[in-house]
Scaffold this active site. Sequence first.
Site, PDB file in Angstrom:
ATOM      1  N   ASP A   1       0.883  -1.226  -0.057  1.00 13.71           N
ATOM      2  CA  ASP A   1       0.064   0.182  -0.153  1.00 13.71           C
ATOM      3  C   ASP A   1       0.765   1.310  -0.079  1.00 13.71           C
ATOM      4  O   ASP A   1       0.581   1.995  -0.620  1.00 13.71           O
ATOM      5  CB  ASP A   1      -0.990  -0.043   1.064  1.00 13.71           C
ATOM      6  CG  ASP A   1      -2.054  -1.278   1.085  1.00 13.71           C
ATOM      7  OD1 ASP A   1      -1.956  -1.816   0.311  1.00 13.71           O
ATOM      8  OD2 ASP A   1      -2.664  -1.190   2.031  1.00 13.71           O
TER       9      ASP A   1
ATOM     10  N   GLU B   1       3.613   1.760  -1.356  1.00 11.60           N
ATOM     11  CA  GLU B   1       4.281   2.063  -2.569  1.00 11.60           C
ATOM     12  C   GLU B   1       3.176   2.759  -3.373  1.00 11.60           C
ATOM     13  O   GLU B   1       3.402   3.557  -4.327  1.00 11.60           O
ATOM     14  CB  GLU B   1       4.727   0.695  -3.390  1.00 11.60           C
ATOM     15  CG  GLU B   1       5.270   0.966  -4.755  1.00 11.60           C
ATOM     16  CD  GLU B   1       6.553   1.625  -4.874  1.00 11.60           C
ATOM     17  OE1 GLU B   1       7.066   2.340  -3.503  1.00 11.60           O
ATOM     18  OE2 GLU B   1       6.981   2.184  -5.946  1.00 11.60           O
TER      19      GLU B   1
ATOM     20  N   SER C   1     -36.685  -4.363 -15.690  1.00  6.08           N
ATOM     21  CA  SER C   1     -36.654  -5.355 -14.530  1.00  6.08           C
ATOM     22  C   SER C   1     -36.687  -6.741 -14.929  1.00  6.08           C
ATOM     23  O   SER C   1     -36.594  -6.870 -16.120  1.00  6.08           O
ATOM     24  CB  SER C   1     -37.691  -4.903 -13.555  1.00  6.08           C
ATOM     25  OG  SER C   1     -38.798  -5.053 -14.069  1.00  6.08           O
ATOM     26  N   ILE C   2     -36.898  -7.414 -14.041  1.00  7.94           N
ATOM     27  CA  ILE C   2     -36.707  -9.001 -14.447  1.00  7.94           C
ATOM     28  C   ILE C   2     -37.877  -9.673 -13.637  1.00  7.94           C
ATOM     29  O   ILE C   2     -38.075  -9.201 -12.523  1.00  7.94           O
ATOM     30  CB  ILE C   2     -35.402  -9.402 -14.035  1.00  7.94           C
ATOM     31  CG1 ILE C   2     -34.923 -10.845 -14.441  1.00  7.94           C
ATOM     32  CG2 ILE C   2     -35.102  -9.304 -12.506  1.00  7.94           C
ATOM     33  CD1 ILE C   2     -33.463 -10.967 -14.182  1.00  7.94           C
TER      34      ILE C   2
ATOM     35  N   GLU D   1     -26.405 -16.606 -12.249  1.00  6.75           N
ATOM     36  CA  GLU D   1     -25.710 -15.624 -11.494  1.00  6.75           C
ATOM     37  C   GLU D   1     -26.181 -15.417 -10.199  1.00  6.75           C
ATOM     38  O   GLU D   1     -27.352 -15.675  -9.866  1.00  6.75           O
ATOM     39  CB  GLU D   1     -25.775 -14.137 -12.354  1.00  6.75           C
ATOM     40  CG  GLU D   1     -25.330 -14.532 -13.776  1.00  6.75           C
ATOM     41  CD  GLU D   1     -25.644 -13.104 -14.565  1.00  6.75           C
ATOM     42  OE1 GLU D   1     -25.973 -11.945 -13.734  1.00  6.75           O
ATOM     43  OE2 GLU D   1     -25.074 -12.994 -15.792  1.00  6.75           O
TER      44      GLU D   1
ATOM     45  N   LYS E   1     -28.267 -13.047  -7.319  1.00  8.21           N
ATOM     46  CA  LYS E   1     -28.984 -11.687  -7.573  1.00  8.21           C
ATOM     47  C   LYS E   1     -28.492 -11.024  -6.118  1.00  8.21           C
ATOM     48  O   LYS E   1     -28.769 -11.012  -5.243  1.00  8.21           O
ATOM     49  CB  LYS E   1     -30.270 -12.075  -7.369  1.00  8.21           C
ATOM     50  CG  LYS E   1     -31.144 -10.752  -7.605  1.00  8.21           C
ATOM     51  CD  LYS E   1     -32.717 -11.211  -7.522  1.00  8.21           C
ATOM     52  CE  LYS E   1     -33.529 -10.090  -8.398  1.00  8.21           C
ATOM     53  NZ  LYS E   1     -33.542  -8.909  -7.617  1.00  8.21           N
TER      54      LYS E   1
ATOM     55  N   LYS F   1     -30.021 -16.800 -17.008  1.00  5.15           N
ATOM     56  CA  LYS F   1     -30.289 -16.067 -18.432  1.00  5.15           C
ATOM     57  C   LYS F   1     -30.032 -16.996 -19.422  1.00  5.15           C
ATOM     58  O   LYS F   1     -29.007 -17.784 -19.136  1.00  5.15           O
ATOM     59  CB  LYS F   1     -29.321 -14.787 -18.309  1.00  5.15           C
ATOM     60  CG  LYS F   1     -29.502 -13.919 -17.131  1.00  5.15           C
ATOM     61  CD  LYS F   1     -28.443 -12.776 -17.016  1.00  5.15           C
ATOM     62  CE  LYS F   1     -28.868 -11.751 -16.031  1.00  5.15           C
ATOM     63  NZ  LYS F   1     -27.667 -10.905 -15.899  1.00  5.15           N
TER      64      LYS F   1
ATOM     65  N   CYS G   1     -39.718 -15.619  39.764  1.00  7.16           N
ATOM     66  CA  CYS G   1     -39.664 -15.851  41.402  1.00  7.16           C
ATOM     67  C   CYS G   1     -39.516 -14.581  42.296  1.00  7.16           C
ATOM     68  O   CYS G   1     -39.953 -14.702  43.298  1.00  7.16           O
ATOM     69  CB  CYS G   1     -38.381 -16.976  41.520  1.00  7.16           C
ATOM     70  SG  CYS G   1     -36.841 -15.799  41.849  1.00  7.16           S
TER      71      CYS G   1
ATOM     72  N   CYS H   1     -31.134 -12.965  37.834  1.00  3.54           N
ATOM     73  CA  CYS H   1     -32.065 -13.401  39.074  1.00  3.54           C
ATOM     74  C   CYS H   1     -31.108 -13.764  39.859  1.00  3.54           C
ATOM     75  O   CYS H   1     -30.329 -14.701  39.969  1.00  3.54           O
ATOM     76  CB  CYS H   1     -33.042 -14.199  38.559  1.00  3.54           C
ATOM     77  SG  CYS H   1     -33.785 -15.200  40.032  1.00  3.54           S
TER      78      CYS H   1
HETATM   79  S1  IVH Z   1     -30.293  -8.624 -14.683  1.00  3.10           S
HETATM   80  C1  IVH Z   1     -32.920  -7.623 -18.198  1.00  3.10           C
HETATM   81  N1  IVH Z   1     -28.589  -9.942 -13.114  1.00  3.10           N
HETATM   82  O1  IVH Z   1     -32.230  -7.398  -9.573  1.00  3.10           O
HETATM   83  C2  IVH Z   1     -32.351  -8.027 -16.687  1.00  3.10           C
HETATM   84  N2  IVH Z   1     -30.082  -8.097 -12.517  1.00  3.10           N
HETATM   85  O2  IVH Z   1     -35.099  -6.490 -11.525  1.00  3.10           O
HETATM   86  C3  IVH Z   1     -31.791  -6.852 -15.983  1.00  3.10           C
HETATM   87  N3  IVH Z   1     -30.004  -7.484  -9.797  1.00  3.10           N
HETATM   88  O3  IVH Z   1     -32.849  -3.938 -10.039  1.00  3.10           O
HETATM   89  C4  IVH Z   1     -31.266  -7.437 -14.655  1.00  3.10           C
HETATM   90  N4  IVH Z   1     -28.434  -9.166  -9.282  1.00  3.10           N
HETATM   91  O4  IVH Z   1     -30.274  -4.615  -9.823  1.00  3.10           O
HETATM   92  C5  IVH Z   1     -29.430  -8.895 -13.410  1.00  3.10           C
HETATM   93  N5  IVH Z   1     -27.147 -10.848 -11.671  1.00  3.10           N
HETATM   94  C6  IVH Z   1     -28.238  -9.978 -12.026  1.00  3.10           C
HETATM   95  C7  IVH Z   1     -28.649  -9.365 -10.829  1.00  3.10           C
HETATM   96  C8  IVH Z   1     -29.615  -8.322 -11.018  1.00  3.10           C
HETATM   97  C9  IVH Z   1     -28.992  -8.242  -9.106  1.00  3.10           C
HETATM   98  C10 IVH Z   1     -30.912  -6.676  -9.464  1.00  3.10           C
HETATM   99  C11 IVH Z   1     -31.031  -5.466 -10.562  1.00  3.10           C
HETATM  100  C12 IVH Z   1     -32.396  -4.888 -10.584  1.00  3.10           C
HETATM  101  C13 IVH Z   1     -33.251  -6.382 -10.213  1.00  3.10           C
HETATM  102  C14 IVH Z   1     -33.792  -7.116 -11.364  1.00  3.10           C
END
Ligand code: IVH
Length: 703
Positions: free
Chosen positions: A48, A50, A97-98, A134, A136, A320, A441, A456
């Site tokens: 660190d 360095e 979103s997913i 993956e 989440k 995915k 008690c 106690c």
């Molecule tokens: S993929 C179209 N991969 O989960 C696909 N999302 O609604 C887009 N998240 O708010 C998301 N880990 O922040 C993806 N390995 C992962 C994830 C991930 C966490 C969150 C992301 C989003 C929500 C999915």
Amino acid sequence: MHPPQDATPPAAPAAPSVELAERAGRLREQLHHHAHRYYVLDAPEIPDVEYDRLFQELQALEEAHPQLRAPDSPTQRVGGRPLDAFAKVRHRVPMLSIRTETDIEASGARSFDARVRRELGLGDADPPIDYVAELKFDGLAINLRYEHGLLVQAATRGDGEVGEDVTQNIRTVGQIPLRLRGSAPPVLEVRGEVYMRRDDFERMNEQQREKIARGVRNEKTFVNPRNAAAGAVRQLDPQVTRQRPLSFFAYGWGEITPAEHGGPDFPTHYAALQALRGWGLPVSERTARARGAEDLVAYHQAVGRERDQLPFDIDGVVYKVDNLALQRRLGFVTREPRWAVAHKFPAQEQVTTVESIDVFVGRTGKLTPVARLAPVFVGGVTVTNATLHNEDEARRKDVRVGDAVIVRRAGDVIPEVVGVVPERRQHDAPRFTMPSHCPVCGSEAVREEGEVDHRCSGGLFCAAQRKQALLHFAQRRAMDIEGLGEKLIDQLVDAEVIRVLPDLYRLGLGKLLALERMGEKSAQNLLAGLERSKATTLPRFLFALGIRHVGEATARDLARHFGTLDAVMDAGVEQLLEVPDVGPVVAESIHTFFAQAHNREVVEQLRACGLQWPEAAPAAKAPQPLAGITVVLTGTLPTLSRDEAKSLLEAAGAKVAGSVSKKTGYVVAGEEAGGKLDRARELGVPVLDEAGLRALLERGFNG
Ligand code: IVH
């Protein structure tokens, strides 16, 4: 060549020489390289100090010649001035979103695979689909925009169309490269999650608690890593963000230069992630390729098992479809891709309400405040109680009856109240206070000096402690009394058939049959169990007594060291301290226990009832070759600390004294020895250095 003369006024500093510009460029390269090794690969190549030296050199150069200050310079992570508000950013590719799989069991993975296959029109005979599985991550989604390799903008997801510009804050995150490595496409938007590791979170909260304790205003602790991370990213003052330890994982991308304009042409999601990793972005090691539903099921199960050991929180896994051409064929339904799904684990946190706060009395008399909760499903079980630990904790969290609280249960850990939801406090319920008397008690409850717990003072007189003492005594690892469980103990104590431990062995068939729901067969079984338990071992018996701080291991050490029960009972604190791993607190507790007449009485009565165990001669004492010799330590020894030298000497039987007299056997002197050394010379006491001390110890032991 001479360095350029700085003759220009400060408003317009001299243009730096080519050499200096090159030097700055070289320093930036080196710093980027080492930051990547340190933050992303977790494999630093230089110490660190360095890194700091290179960093300071660049900083000094840039200060003298502001023209050298490039936007991707590692010195520019520090962040600028506080903002009044975040600017809005329209995402060039929406942040979708997913969909969440509703079935939280592993079988949910099969439903997803079946859906994908159906939508692609595949039959049973068609080959399995390749996926990427993956974690989440439980943090905040971020879009990082790189142009020609430079980080130019970072934005939150917002509503998916428009997010907030948090570039200043994101630049402070060490794991996020300010410049990509290698040759990245002209435009690359990286999507991923900003999160906080659990250890960083704990450390930060600890610091917050200290600040609050010192009276620093406007400081608070955070409920969980997710909130802490989200709060840090959405901080208007980047200087605050900089002090929050954030991390990042990339898992996707947004806008990217198309192949026809010289951008990459990834065949698969996995290949894209590999490329991101190559450009210096952190991609989780746990990202895995999977073939078909069964691989997904296995991934879900494996991650579920290891979830609590991960260094950060996740709330599930994501699957995915790997092949990007297939992803395009599958497309989207109402802003959610058909090619991905989130498969969650049971939530580890839930909100519920506190119905009452009761005080539970433990086997050792410890009083524990417990929040009784409206039943809530969390961490895979229904929780109705959560410990508040002790008075200080209960007050710190300020949990009151009627409050909405966040309850957490991770793994096999006991459910815990993480904190209250202050906005939802309906009325002004009084603060919790610990009762001054035992709720079971009525004996006085005392909190000893320096202790966090109330206890106690009723001892075996207290029914709560009596029941728990019996349960502890009868358990398999102690006396192993078959047929004596919690329900029966409750009955026996409530009916006052058992007031003291030895009453157990005075039970006859008559007394047992008089109990409700007690059949002859069970009664006979219990009596047989009691009879069998009488032949035991000394460690089991010692453990069974329920002496505070004496667990199975200590009981075993005591038995081995002393050989007989009488020897343990009569041992003074000094003698107890000779037992390996017995420290002052444990020694004191054992000594106090056997100093109480009623406890000795219990032991005698148990023996009179026929309890027995083989006894042995005490373990041979370690040789004490330096017994009777007094040694004085002074100065600093080259390798041994003062405490280590002292324990070595004491183990050999020597007494370690603080001052030199005629009676001193040896003075062991190290660096910067002072008056004691002079005094030793004056009195003609032999003086040893560390080597001499080691020789003395060895000679002592060997002859
Ligand atoms: S993929 C179209 N991969 O989960 C696909 N999302 O609604 C887009 N998240 O708010 C998301 N880990 O922040 C993806 N390995 C992962 C994830 C991930 C966490 C969150 C992301 C989003 C929500 C999915």
